[in-house]
Each structure stands twice: as C-alpha cells, then as structure tokens.
Design a protein around this motif. Sequence first.
Motif, mmCIF file in Angstrom:
data_model
loop_
_atom_site.group_PDB
_atom_site.id
_atom_site.type_symbol
_atom_site.label_atom_id
_atom_site.label_comp_id
_atom_site.label_asym_id
_atom_site.label_seq_id
_atom_site.Cartn_x
_atom_site.Cartn_y
_atom_site.Cartn_z
ATOM 1 N N VAL A 1 49.238 0.292 -4.103
ATOM 2 C CA VAL A 1 49.669 0.945 -5.225
ATOM 3 C C VAL A 1 50.831 0.658 -5.729
ATOM 4 O O VAL A 1 50.918 0.926 -7.074
ATOM 5 C CB VAL A 1 48.973 2.424 -4.949
ATOM 6 N N ARG A 2 51.867 0.752 -5.318
ATOM 7 C CA ARG A 2 53.295 0.436 -5.569
ATOM 8 C C ARG A 2 53.379 -0.266 -6.587
ATOM 9 O O ARG A 2 54.107 0.125 -7.819
ATOM 10 C CB ARG A 2 54.296 1.375 -4.473
ATOM 11 N N LYS A 3 52.566 -1.582 -6.535
ATOM 12 C CA LYS A 3 52.854 -2.929 -7.054
ATOM 13 C C LYS A 3 51.619 -2.340 -8.440
ATOM 14 O O LYS A 3 52.079 -3.301 -9.428
ATOM 15 C CB LYS A 3 51.920 -4.049 -6.255
ATOM 16 N N ARG A 4 50.528 -1.984 -8.634
ATOM 17 C CA ARG A 4 50.135 -1.656 -9.417
ATOM 18 C C ARG A 4 50.398 -0.358 -10.671
ATOM 19 O O ARG A 4 49.422 -0.661 -11.457
ATOM 20 C CB ARG A 4 48.154 -1.521 -8.851
ATOM 21 N N VAL A 5 51.063 -0.320 -10.765
ATOM 22 C CA VAL A 5 51.883 1.007 -11.355
ATOM 23 C C VAL A 5 52.885 1.364 -11.432
ATOM 24 O O VAL A 5 53.985 1.098 -11.020
ATOM 25 C CB VAL A 5 50.868 2.736 -10.471
ATOM 26 N N VAL A 6 53.071 2.155 -12.592
ATOM 27 C CA VAL A 6 53.804 2.315 -13.352
ATOM 28 C C VAL A 6 54.976 3.979 -12.893
ATOM 29 O O VAL A 6 55.951 3.316 -12.787
ATOM 30 C CB VAL A 6 54.205 2.355 -15.627
ATOM 31 N N SER A 7 53.560 4.163 -12.650
ATOM 32 C CA SER A 7 54.698 5.900 -12.340
ATOM 33 C C SER A 7 53.088 6.679 -11.031
ATOM 34 O O SER A 7 51.997 6.114 -11.687
ATOM 35 C CB SER A 7 54.695 6.768 -13.060
ATOM 36 N N ARG A 8 53.917 7.245 -10.905
ATOM 37 C CA ARG A 8 52.627 8.187 -9.397
ATOM 38 C C ARG A 8 53.125 9.477 -9.186
ATOM 39 O O ARG A 8 54.174 9.422 -9.016
ATOM 40 C CB ARG A 8 52.817 7.187 -8.309
ATOM 41 N N ASP A 9 52.219 10.357 -8.995
ATOM 42 C CA ASP A 9 52.965 11.545 -8.791
ATOM 43 C C ASP A 9 51.683 12.613 -7.942
ATOM 44 O O ASP A 9 50.578 11.901 -8.435
ATOM 45 C CB ASP A 9 52.919 12.102 -10.117
ATOM 46 N N ARG A 10 51.543 12.842 -7.418
ATOM 47 C CA ARG A 10 50.958 14.072 -6.396
ATOM 48 C C ARG A 10 51.901 15.808 -6.403
ATOM 49 O O ARG A 10 52.924 15.922 -6.441
ATOM 50 C CB ARG A 10 50.757 13.510 -4.760
ATOM 51 N N SER A 11 50.862 16.945 -7.241
ATOM 52 C CA SER A 11 51.104 17.673 -6.755
ATOM 53 C C SER A 11 50.215 18.340 -6.697
ATOM 54 O O SER A 11 49.246 18.349 -6.653
ATOM 55 C CB SER A 11 51.347 17.982 -8.816
ATOM 56 N N TYR A 12 50.683 19.866 -6.008
ATOM 57 C CA TYR A 12 50.010 20.559 -5.430
ATOM 58 C C TYR A 12 49.594 22.414 -6.659
ATOM 59 O O TYR A 12 50.904 22.556 -6.568
ATOM 60 C CB TYR A 12 50.668 21.117 -3.846
ATOM 61 N N PHE A 13 48.618 22.804 -6.326
ATOM 62 C CA PHE A 13 48.151 24.022 -6.789
ATOM 63 C C PHE A 13 47.116 24.928 -6.374
ATOM 64 O O PHE A 13 46.409 24.433 -5.558
ATOM 65 C CB PHE A 13 47.347 23.414 -8.391
ATOM 66 N N ALA A 14 47.163 25.934 -7.303
ATOM 67 C CA ALA A 14 46.760 27.469 -5.606
ATOM 68 C C ALA A 14 46.336 28.745 -6.793
ATOM 69 O O ALA A 14 47.252 27.913 -8.501
ATOM 70 C CB ALA A 14 47.582 28.215 -5.067
ATOM 71 N N SER A 15 45.280 29.013 -7.145
ATOM 72 C CA SER A 15 45.195 29.567 -8.231
ATOM 73 C C SER A 15 46.546 31.042 -8.244
ATOM 74 O O SER A 15 46.503 31.070 -7.333
ATOM 75 C CB SER A 15 43.836 30.186 -7.953
ATOM 76 N N GLU A 16 46.517 31.611 -8.738
ATOM 77 C CA GLU A 16 47.041 32.667 -9.016
ATOM 78 C C GLU A 16 46.578 34.315 -8.499
ATOM 79 O O GLU A 16 48.074 34.217 -6.790
ATOM 80 C CB GLU A 16 47.081 33.614 -10.594
ATOM 81 N N GLU A 17 45.731 34.389 -7.556
ATOM 82 C CA GLU A 17 44.769 34.795 -6.719
ATOM 83 C C GLU A 17 45.500 35.171 -5.317
ATOM 84 O O GLU A 17 46.246 35.446 -4.226
ATOM 85 C CB GLU A 17 43.517 35.128 -6.940
ATOM 86 N N TYR A 18 45.398 33.202 -4.813
ATOM 87 C CA TYR A 18 46.348 32.612 -3.562
ATOM 88 C C TYR A 18 47.379 32.813 -3.479
ATOM 89 O O TYR A 18 47.616 33.047 -2.153
ATOM 90 C CB TYR A 18 45.505 31.257 -3.528
ATOM 91 N N MET A 19 48.379 32.357 -4.174
ATOM 92 C CA MET A 19 49.392 32.586 -4.393
ATOM 93 C C MET A 19 50.168 34.047 -3.340
ATOM 94 O O MET A 19 51.216 33.681 -2.482
ATOM 95 C CB MET A 19 50.473 32.843 -5.732
ATOM 96 N N GLU A 20 49.443 34.970 -3.903
ATOM 97 C CA GLU A 20 49.717 36.395 -2.975
ATOM 98 C C GLU A 20 49.912 35.932 -0.908
ATOM 99 O O GLU A 20 50.845 36.323 -0.374
ATOM 100 C CB GLU A 20 48.810 37.448 -3.118
ATOM 101 N N VAL A 21 48.268 34.725 -0.760
ATOM 102 C CA VAL A 21 48.337 34.802 0.302
ATOM 103 C C VAL A 21 49.583 33.728 0.940
ATOM 104 O O VAL A 21 50.068 33.976 1.755
ATOM 105 C CB VAL A 21 46.934 34.110 0.746
ATOM 106 N N LEU A 22 49.384 33.162 -0.077
ATOM 107 C CA LEU A 22 50.232 31.532 0.224
ATOM 108 C C LEU A 22 51.819 31.691 1.338
ATOM 109 O O LEU A 22 52.515 31.396 1.540
ATOM 110 C CB LEU A 22 50.526 30.685 -0.767
ATOM 111 N N ASN A 23 52.275 33.469 -0.301
ATOM 112 C CA ASN A 23 53.538 33.300 -0.316
ATOM 113 C C ASN A 23 53.937 34.881 1.107
ATOM 114 O O ASN A 23 55.060 35.180 1.256
ATOM 115 C CB ASN A 23 53.952 33.960 -1.697
ATOM 116 N N ASN A 24 52.572 35.410 1.274
ATOM 117 C CA ASN A 24 53.055 36.063 2.685
ATOM 118 C C ASN A 24 52.510 35.492 4.140
ATOM 119 O O ASN A 24 51.973 35.366 4.755
ATOM 120 C CB ASN A 24 51.464 36.738 2.870
ATOM 121 N N VAL A 25 54.129 34.920 4.251
ATOM 122 C CA VAL A 25 54.699 33.592 4.914
ATOM 123 C C VAL A 25 55.166 35.086 6.641
ATOM 124 O O VAL A 25 56.326 35.454 6.370
ATOM 125 C CB VAL A 25 55.293 32.862 5.604
#
Length: 174
Positions: free
Chosen positions: A150-174
């Motif tokens: 893939v590195r040879k075939r792309v100009v740029s590449r990005d991977r991002s992670y998202f969650a719903s706002e409601e799930y943020m409370e669970v994710l941030n309660n570590v």
Amino acid sequence: MIDMRSDISRRAFMAVGAAAGVASLGAMAGCSQQTASPPEPANGAQATEEDEGGQAEMAQEEKLYVVDTFMPKPGDGKSFLDDYMKTYRPMAEDAGMVLVSSTVAPPMWLDNDSNTVQVVWALDDIAVACWAMSSATRYNPAYVEWCAAVRKRVVSRDRSYFASEEYMEVLNNV
C-alpha cells in the motif's frame, strides 16, 4: 471522441458540483410540499423508550469506529479500492471488524488526479474487539505484506478512531 473523464480534475469536479448544487438548491432546501418523516437514527442506534415528554431516548452505542482514509496515486483509485476489498477486507473481518461503508471522493474515478477512498469499520467494543483486531493483524505476515504494498500505491494514508459521544463516558472511565 474526447474522453471528458480523463480531463477533469478534483477542482474542476467541485466547481461543476457547486454549480449543480446551486441549481438544485430549492428542492434541497425544503421547497417540496411533501412532509418528510423523521430520519432514522444514524449508525444503527435504535430508539428505546419514550420519556415523560414523549421524546425517544437513543440506545447507547458502544462501538469503536476505525476510519481508513487513503489517497491513491492518480488514476489508481478504482483498482486500489478493488484490491483493498479483495485483500484487506477478509483479514479485517477475520480480525473481528465489521465493514460499515466505503466511499470515494469526488464521486467519479479520476484518471489524472487522486481520488480519496474512505473505508469505515466498526468494532463492538474497545476492551475485547479492538485489542483482538490489533493483535490479529499486526503479527499476520499477509497484513504486513499488504501494508508494504500500500505504501507504494498511495500519496497519503490515515487511520482514525471514533466513538459516539455516549460511549465516550465509558471509554474515559478507566
């Protein structure tokens, strides 16, 4: 015969799209006489029960979204997406990821410019599925080989992670 597709660029496409958008703005702005029904909840969230005021509460969505965004080299958008779906998709699904959508911008294959390809995956939760996905792909030789190609075939590449706002409370309660 002139192949108009080969002469269009991303900028030209956007200019044409903007002109078309202005022409159809009346219909899009709600000038239609029909009343639309309320939209369905996005991302698979389901309405649960109504509160005292008659408002439906949304079920908490406990998913993590992985968004892969690629800009393949000019003219390689369709081939890249086809290869992605043929090669990477089975590895991702074997690792527990669920394909949500794949989109291309601008919405036509460009010959002399780069398309943007975005693929959205869902994972049931961060505690189990995310770590299972990470270890199932990271140490897989086929995945490592695919990443190198893939590195040879792309100009740029990005991977991002998202969650719903409601799930943020669970994710941030570590």
